[in-house]
Design an enzyme around this catalytic site. Structure first.
Site, PDB file in Angstrom:
ATOM      1  N   GLY A 171       0.820  -1.208   0.000  1.00 52.73           N
ATOM      2  CA  GLY A 171       0.000   0.000   0.000  1.00 52.73           C
ATOM      3  C   GLY A 171       0.851   1.254   0.000  1.00 52.73           C
ATOM      4  N   GLY A 172       0.272   2.301   0.576  1.00 51.92           N
ATOM      5  CA  GLY A 172       0.957   3.590   0.622  1.00 51.92           C
ATOM      6  C   GLY A 172       2.269   3.526   1.370  1.00 51.92           C
ATOM      7  N   GLY A 406      21.756  14.264 -30.469  1.00 48.15           N
ATOM      8  CA  GLY A 406      21.283  14.764 -29.183  1.00 48.15           C
ATOM      9  C   GLY A 406      21.855  13.954 -28.034  1.00 48.15           C
ATOM     10  N   ALA A 407      22.081  12.665 -28.299  1.00 48.03           N
ATOM     11  CA  ALA A 407      22.598  11.815 -27.226  1.00 48.03           C
ATOM     12  C   ALA A 407      24.014  12.272 -26.838  1.00 48.03           C
ATOM     13  CB  ALA A 407      22.598  10.362 -27.662  1.00 48.03           C
TER      14      ALA A 407
HETATM   15  C1  HXC Z   1      -2.781  -4.694  12.322  1.00 50.29           C
HETATM   16  C2  HXC Z   1      -1.722  -6.510  11.442  1.00 50.29           C
HETATM   17  C3  HXC Z   1      -1.610  -5.889  10.210  1.00 50.29           C
HETATM   18  C4  HXC Z   1      -2.122  -4.567  10.088  1.00 50.29           C
HETATM   19  C5  HXC Z   1      -0.713  -7.809  10.052  1.00 50.29           C
HETATM   20  N1  HXC Z   1      -1.154  -7.702  11.283  1.00 50.29           N
HETATM   21  N2  HXC Z   1      -0.979  -6.704   9.360  1.00 50.29           N
HETATM   22  N3  HXC Z   1      -2.291  -5.908  12.483  1.00 50.29           N
HETATM   23  N4  HXC Z   1      -2.682  -4.017  11.167  1.00 50.29           N
HETATM   24  N5  HXC Z   1      -2.025  -3.883   8.974  1.00 50.29           N
HETATM   25  C6  HXC Z   1      -1.062  -8.709  12.346  1.00 50.29           C
HETATM   26  C7  HXC Z   1      -1.900  -9.931  12.102  1.00 50.29           C
HETATM   27  O1  HXC Z   1      -3.211  -9.732  12.574  1.00 50.29           O
HETATM   28  C8  HXC Z   1      -1.173 -10.982  12.912  1.00 50.29           C
HETATM   29  O2  HXC Z   1      -1.484 -10.789  14.257  1.00 50.29           O
HETATM   30  C9  HXC Z   1       0.287 -10.562  12.742  1.00 50.29           C
HETATM   31  O3  HXC Z   1       0.278  -9.194  12.360  1.00 50.29           O
HETATM   32  C10 HXC Z   1       0.995 -11.336  11.673  1.00 50.29           C
HETATM   33  O4  HXC Z   1       0.208 -11.310  10.488  1.00 50.29           O
HETATM   34  P1  HXC Z   1      -0.107 -12.635   9.645  1.00 50.29           P
HETATM   35  O5  HXC Z   1      -1.178 -12.278   8.695  1.00 50.29           O
HETATM   36  O6  HXC Z   1      -0.337 -13.772  10.560  1.00 50.29           O
HETATM   37  O7  HXC Z   1       1.300 -12.857   8.913  1.00 50.29           O
HETATM   38  P2  HXC Z   1       1.582 -13.365   7.446  1.00 50.29           P
HETATM   39  O8  HXC Z   1       0.753 -14.571   7.148  1.00 50.29           O
HETATM   40  O9  HXC Z   1       3.064 -13.472   7.360  1.00 50.29           O
HETATM   41  O10 HXC Z   1       1.061 -12.200   6.481  1.00 50.29           O
HETATM   42  C11 HXC Z   1       1.691 -10.952   6.529  1.00 50.29           C
HETATM   43  C12 HXC Z   1       0.897  -9.929   5.703  1.00 50.29           C
HETATM   44  C13 HXC Z   1      -0.608  -9.985   6.151  1.00 50.29           C
HETATM   45  C14 HXC Z   1       1.012 -10.317   4.211  1.00 50.29           C
HETATM   46  C15 HXC Z   1       1.526  -8.589   5.901  1.00 50.29           C
HETATM   47  O11 HXC Z   1      -0.652  -9.855   7.552  1.00 50.29           O
HETATM   48  C16 HXC Z   1      -1.408  -8.872   5.554  1.00 50.29           C
HETATM   49  O12 HXC Z   1      -1.873  -8.950   4.395  1.00 50.29           O
HETATM   50  N6  HXC Z   1      -1.635  -7.795   6.339  1.00 50.29           N
HETATM   51  C17 HXC Z   1      -2.434  -6.680   5.897  1.00 50.29           C
HETATM   52  C18 HXC Z   1      -1.683  -5.899   4.913  1.00 50.29           C
HETATM   53  C19 HXC Z   1      -2.441  -4.671   4.496  1.00 50.29           C
HETATM   54  O13 HXC Z   1      -3.381  -4.731   3.705  1.00 50.29           O
HETATM   55  N7  HXC Z   1      -2.061  -3.552   5.190  1.00 50.29           N
HETATM   56  C20 HXC Z   1      -2.723  -2.319   4.940  1.00 50.29           C
HETATM   57  C21 HXC Z   1      -2.073  -1.767   3.675  1.00 50.29           C
HETATM   58  S1  HXC Z   1      -2.676  -0.223   3.297  1.00 50.29           S
HETATM   59  P3  HXC Z   1      -1.454 -11.985  15.322  1.00 50.29           P
HETATM   60  O14 HXC Z   1      -2.021 -11.364  16.562  1.00 50.29           O
HETATM   61  O15 HXC Z   1      -2.309 -13.066  14.756  1.00 50.29           O
HETATM   62  O16 HXC Z   1      -0.021 -12.388  15.468  1.00 50.29           O
HETATM   63  C22 HXC Z   1      -1.633   0.788   4.062  1.00 50.29           C
HETATM   64  C23 HXC Z   1      -1.966   2.212   3.847  1.00 50.29           C
HETATM   65  C24 HXC Z   1      -0.767   3.057   4.076  1.00 50.29           C
HETATM   66  O17 HXC Z   1      -0.727   0.432   4.702  1.00 50.29           O
HETATM   67  C25 HXC Z   1      -1.101   4.394   3.523  1.00 50.29           C
HETATM   68  C26 HXC Z   1       0.031   5.354   3.630  1.00 50.29           C
HETATM   69  C27 HXC Z   1      -0.252   6.618   2.871  1.00 50.29           C
END
Ligand code: HXC
Length: 510
Positions: A171-172, A406-407
Site C-alpha cells: 500500500g501507501g 542529441g545523445a
Molecule cells: C494490524 C496486522 C496488520 C495490520 C498484520 N497484522 N498486518 N495488524 N494491522 N495492517 C497482524 C496480524 O493480525 C497478525 O497478528 C500478525 O500481524 C501477523 O500477520 P499474519 O497475517 O499472521 O502474517 P503473514 O501470514 O506473514 O502475512 C503478513 C501480511 C498480512 C502479508 C503482511 O498480515 C497482511 O496482508 N496484512 C495486511 C496488509 C495490508 O493490507 N495492510 C494495509 C495496507 S494499506 P497476530 O495477533 O495473529 O499475530 C496501508 C496504507 C498506508 O498500509 C497508507 C500510507 C499513505
C-alpha cells in the site's frame, strides 16, 4: 521499593522489551531463517555501537480492545550507531509486534530519528518489514505515514536515506522507501506493491503471484524501484554498509576519501584493445571502467535495470566518484526512457552529495520508434540533460567511441557544463552515423555514389578532431592513459566552486 528492586525491575522490563512480540514469535521467525529487528540492526552497525531510543514507547489505542495488546517499543526498534566509525541513524520494523504495523506511536518514533538525522547531518537507514497501516488505529496510522513522508521529503538532498525491504511492504507504505535515495531488496523475501494480488484480481482480473507482482526480481529488472538485490538479508545489510562507505554523511561534506591503495599512474595496456576495430561491434563498457578505477572495484547500482546504461560508485586516487556509462554491449548503448530515468536520478544523487561525476560515453543516439515517442522519450530524455546541466560537482566526460546527435549533447557535453571533456582517438563525434547522414544529404544518389559519400563522411567526420578543433574536447588521450588522466582531472577540479542562480527549485521534467 528499594533501589535494588528498581534496578531489577528495569532489567526485567528491558528484557521483555527486547523480546518484541514474544520469545515464541521470535523463535518461529528464526526457524524460518528470518533475522529479528534487533539482529538486523546489530548486523548493520559496528559492534556494540547501537544506542536505542524510545524502547518503552507504547501505543494509546483503545479501539478493538487494543489496550490489552501493548508491547514495549510498539513494533519499531530505533536509534543510532556507527558504520565504519561514522554515525548513522536507523529504524527497523519488528514484525513480531502486530505484524510490524504502523501505529501513531511508532510513527512518532520514526519521525524522531528522522529529525535527529536531519539535525545532526547523518544518514538514515530504514529496515522495512511491515503489514502496513495498523488497521485498529485507522486514520491515526495513516497520518503517521504522512508525517514520515514529510520528513523523507525534507531530508531529501540533505542526508542520504537508504531503505531495505526485508519482508512485506504494501500500500501507501511503499512511498516512504520510494522517497529515499536507495532501495535494497532480498530475493523471495521482500515484496512491495501498492495493491496486492487479491485487489489486482478483483479490479483487473489478472492472476499474479506476489513474487511476480512485487518481488525483488520484478523491482530490480522491470520497474526500476529497487537499486540493489541481495540473495540473503545478510548480503543486503552488508551491501548497505558498503554503500555508506562511498557517500558523505550530509550535503555539506565532501565525498569520502580513503587511503590510496592503487598506483595512480597505473597504465593498462589491455585497455588499448577494448574498443573493437569494427565500430559496429559491441564491447562491455565495464571492461574499461574496472581496470581504470582503484583496485578494479566498481560498485554497480541497478545492474539489472536498463542495462544500456551503467551507473555506480568507485574510487579514483582514493576519492569517491559516481560513474555514468553507456553500455555498447546492451542495445548498442542507446538511450531510452528507462536509461534516462536511471541515469538522471543517479546524477542528481551524486550532485546532492558532492560526489564528482565521471561519464564514459559510447552512444549511437536515442532509441527511435512509436513505443518510445508515445511513452515520452522527449520528457524522459530531457531529464539527463537537466540533471547533468544543473549538477555543480566536477563533471568529467570521456568519449570512447560513438557520440552522436542529441545523445552526444546530453551526456555531459562541454556546453552543458562538462569541466573536462576527453576523447579516445576512436571517438566518433557527429550529428549522426555515415549511413543516416548520406541517406539524407544524398537521397537521390546511386549506390556507388552513396558508398563513396559514406567513406568520405567516415574519414572526415566520424572522429574526435572536429570537436577538438572547436574546443568541445579538451584533450585526446590513449585508452591506456585513462586512469591517470581521470585522476588528474579530479585533482584539477577538486576546489570547483560553482553555484546555479538562486531559485526555490527548478522545474525538472518528470
Ligand atoms: C494490524 C496486522 C496488520 C495490520 C498484520 N497484522 N498486518 N495488524 N494491522 N495492517 C497482524 C496480524 O493480525 C497478525 O497478528 C500478525 O500481524 C501477523 O500477520 P499474519 O497475517 O499472521 O502474517 P503473514 O501470514 O506473514 O502475512 C503478513 C501480511 C498480512 C502479508 C503482511 O498480515 C497482511 O496482508 N496484512 C495486511 C496488509 C495490508 O493490507 N495492510 C494495509 C495496507 S494499506 P497476530 O495477533 O495473529 O499475530 C496501508 C496504507 C498506508 O498500509 C497508507 C500510507 C499513505
Amino acid at each position: 521499593m528499594g533501589n535494588k528492586e528498581r534496578y531489577d525491575q528495569f532489567i526485567e522490563r528491558n528484557r521483555q522489551a527486547e523480546l518484541g512480540g514474544g520469545a515464541d514469535k521470535l523463535q518461529k521467525r528464526r526457524e524460518a531463517g528470518i533475522l529479528s529487528a534487533r539482529e538486523r540492526i546489530e548486523m548493520l552497525l559496528d559492534k556494540g555501537t547501537f544506542v536505542e531510543i524510545d524502547k518503552f514507547v507504547v501505543h494509546h489505542c483503545t479501539d478493538f480492545e487494543m489496550e490489552k495488546h501493548k508491547y514495549a517499543g510498539d513494533g519499531i526498534v530505533s536509534g543510532y550507531g556507527k558504520v565504519n566509525g561514522r554515525i548513522v541513524f536507523v529504524y527497523a520494523y519488528d514484525f513480531t509486534i502486530l505484524g510490524g504495523s504502523l501505529s501513531a506511536a511508532n510513527a512518532q518514533k520514526i519521525v524522531k530519528v528522522q529529525s535527529l538525522a536531519l539535525k545532526n547531518g547523518a544518514p538514515i537507514v530504514a529496515l522495512n518489514d511491515s503489514g502496513g497501516a495498523r488497521i485498529q488505529e485507522g486514520v491515526e496510522s495513516l497520518s503517521g505515514y504522512a508525517s514520515i513522508f514529510y520528513q523523507n521529503t525534507m531530508a531529501s538532498g540533505v542526508v542520504p536515506q537508504i531503505s531495505a525491504i526485508l519482508g512485506p511492504c504494501a500500500g501507501g507504505a511503499c512511498y516512504s522507501p520510494a522517497l529515499t535515495d536507495f532501495i535494497f531488496m532480498v530475493k523471495e523475501k521482500s515484496h512491495m506493491f501498492v495493491t496486492g494480488p487479491d485487489v489486482v484480481r478483483t479490479v483487473t482480473h489478472e492472476e499474479v503471484s506476489k513474487e511476480e507482482l512485487g518481488g525483488a526480481y520484478t523491482h530490480s529488472s522491470k520497474s526500476g524501484v529497487c537499486h540493489f538485490l541481495g540473495n540473503t538479508e545478510e548480503e543486503v545489510i552488508l551491501g548497505i554498509r558498503e554503500l555508506l562507505g562511498f557517500i558523505p554523511s550530509n550535503n555539506m561534506e565532501d565525498a569520502p576519501k580513503s587511503a590510496v591503495t592503487d598506483d595512480i599512474h597505473r597504465e593498462e595496456e589491455a585497455l588499448q584493445s577494448v574498443v573493437p576495430d569494427d565500430p559496429n561491434l559491441p564491447y562491455d563498457i565495464k571492461d574499461l571502467i574496472e581496470p581504470v578505477v582503484d583496485d578494479h572495484y566498481f560498485f554497480e547500482v541497478m545492474p539489472h535495470f536498463a542495462k544500456n546504461i551503467v551507473i555506480g560508485f568507485a574510487r579514483l586516487g582514493g576519492k569517491s566518484v559516481g560513474i555514468v556509462a553507456n553500455q555498447p554491449a546492451y542495445l548498442a548503448g542507446v538511450l531510452d526512457i528507462d536509461a534516462s530515468d536511471k541515469a538522471a536520478r543517479f546524477i542528481r544523487f551524486c550532485d546532492c552529495f558532492n560526489i564528482p561525476l565521471i561519464t564514459f560515453e559510447d552512444v549511437p543516439g536515442f532509441l527511435p520508434g512509436c513505443v518510445q515517442e508515445h511513452n515520452g522519450i522527449i520528457r524522459h530524455g530531457a531529464k539527463i540533460v537537466y540533471a547533468f546541466a544543473e549538477a555543480t560537482v566536477p563533471k568529467i566526460t570521456l568519449i570512447t567511441r560513438k557520440a552522436y546527435g542529441g545523445a552526444y549533447i546530453v551526456m555531459s557535453s562541454k556546453l552543458t557544463g562538462g569541466d573536462v571533456n576527453l576523447a579516445y582517438p576512436t571517438a566518433e563525434i557527429a550529428v549522426m552515423g555515415e549511413e543516416g547522414a548520406v541517406n539524407i544529404l544524398y537521397r537521390k544518389a546511386n549506390p556507388e555514389e552513396k558508398a563513396e559519400a559514406m567513406a568520405h563522411y567516415r574519414e572526415n567526420f566520424a572522429n574526435p578532431y572536429k570537436a577538438a578543433e572547436l574546443g568541445y574536447i579538451d584533450e585526446i588521450i590513449l585508452p591506456k592513459q585513462t586512469r591517470f588522466k581521470l585522476i588528474q582531472a579530479l585533482e584539477m577540479t577538486r576546489n570547483k566552486n560553482q553555484s546555479n542562480p538562486p531559485k526555490k527549485h527548478g522545474n525538472m521534467p518528470l
